[in-house]
Motif scaffolding. Structure first.
Motif, PDB file in Angstrom:
ATOM      1  N   GLY A 235       0.645  -1.271  -0.045  1.00 49.70           N
ATOM      2  CA  GLY A 235      -0.029   0.033   0.108  1.00 49.70           C
ATOM      3  C   GLY A 235       0.856   1.270  -0.003  1.00 49.70           C
ATOM      4  N   THR A 236       0.084   2.252  -0.100  1.00 44.99           N
ATOM      5  CA  THR A 236       0.870   3.596  -0.388  1.00 44.99           C
ATOM      6  C   THR A 236       1.402   4.362   0.937  1.00 44.99           C
ATOM      7  N   ASP A 237       1.033   3.579   2.065  1.00 45.21           N
ATOM      8  CA  ASP A 237       1.692   4.168   3.307  1.00 45.21           C
ATOM      9  C   ASP A 237       3.204   3.720   3.347  1.00 45.21           C
ATOM     10  N   MET A 238       3.814   3.062   2.563  1.00 47.36           N
ATOM     11  CA  MET A 238       5.214   2.843   2.448  1.00 47.36           C
ATOM     12  C   MET A 238       5.846   3.980   2.039  1.00 47.36           C
ATOM     13  N   LEU A 239       5.073   4.875   1.313  1.00 38.81           N
ATOM     14  CA  LEU A 239       5.713   6.302   0.868  1.00 38.81           C
ATOM     15  C   LEU A 239       5.065   7.414   1.420  1.00 38.81           C
TER      16      LEU A 239
END
Length: 197
Positions: free
Chosen positions: A186-190
Motif C-alpha cells: 500500500g501507499t503508506d510505504m511512501l
C-alpha cells in the motif's frame, strides 16, 4: 575534483535548489541546520544526510539523486557491501548502518554535467525506511545473490531483490522497486511520490 567531490556537489545542488522547494516545502518539512562535524558524523555512522522538523516531529532523511538518463528505472537502491575495502569494518555498507527514517530518491530533468539547467524532478519518492526494514526483518523483502537484474514479486506476497555489483568492483547494492512496495503493502510505504506509480 574527485568523483566523491563531484557526487557531493551534485547532491548538494539538487537538495538545495530542487528538493527543498519541490519536495520538502510542500510537505511543510523544515530543514534543521546541524553543526558541520555532527552532520558528517551522522552521515558516516547512521546514513543520515539531513534532519527535518514538522511541528514537534523530527524526521531524518537519506537522499539519493540521479540524472535524467535513469528515468526509466522504477527502483531505488541501497548500498549493500564493500568487500574489497582494505578496512574490514567498512565491508558492511549503508544497508547495515542506516538509521534514517526516510529515503528520498529523485531523478532530475537534466544530465549530471548540466545540473544547473535542471528545473524539476521527472520522478521522486520519499520511502518510509522503517517500514522497508520491518519487511526485511520479516523476510517479506529478501536479498538474493541470484544474478538477476530486477526485483520480483514471489508468491504474490514477498519481494525478492537481487544483489548487483558495481562494474569497478568497489561495492554491491540491491534495488527495491517502488511500485512493487506499493502493490504489496500500500501507499503508506511512501510519504510522497511523483512519477513512480
Amino acid at each position: 575534483m574527485s568523483k566523491y567531490s563531484k557526487d557531493r556537489a551534485f547532491t548538494d545542488y539538487v537538495h538545495a535548489n530542487l528538493a527543498i522547494p519541490l519536495i520538502y516545502n510542500p510537505l511543510h518539512w523544515s530543514e534543521v541546520k546541524l553543526k558541520k562535524e555532527y552532520s558528517k558524523y551522522i552521515d558516516m555512522m547512521d546514513g543520515i544526510d539531513y534532519v527535518f522538523r514538522k511541528g514537534n516531529t523530527v524526521m531524518s532523511v537519506q537522499e539519493r539523486f540521479r540524472e535524467k538518463k535513469y528515468q526509466d528505472f522504477t527502483d531505488f537502491t541501497i548500498r549493500y557491501r564493500r568487500d574489497s575495502n582494505k578496512i574490514e569494518d567498512r565491508h558492511e555498507s549503508e544497508y547495515y548502518k542506516v538509521k534514517a527514517h526516510y529515503f528520498t530518491y529523485g531523478i532530475i530533468d537534466s544530465a549530471k554535467h548540466e545540473t544547473k539547467k535542471a528545473s524539476s524532478f521527472i520522478k521522486y519518492a520519499i520511502i518510509d525506511l522503517k517500514k522497508v526494514y520491518q519487511k526485511l526483518d520479516e523476510k517479506k523483502i529478501y536479498i538474493s545473490d541470484n544474478g538477476k537484474n530486477k526485483c520480483e514479486i514471489i508468491d504474490g506476497e514477498r519481494l525478492e531483490c537481487p544483489v548487483k555489483y558495481n562494474s569497478d568492483g568497489s561495492s554491491s547494492f540491491f534495488p527495491i522497486d517502488i511500485s512493487y512496495l506499493v502493490k504489496l503493502w500500500g501507499t503508506d510505504m511512501l510519504v510522497a511520490q511523483k512519477g513512480f506509480l
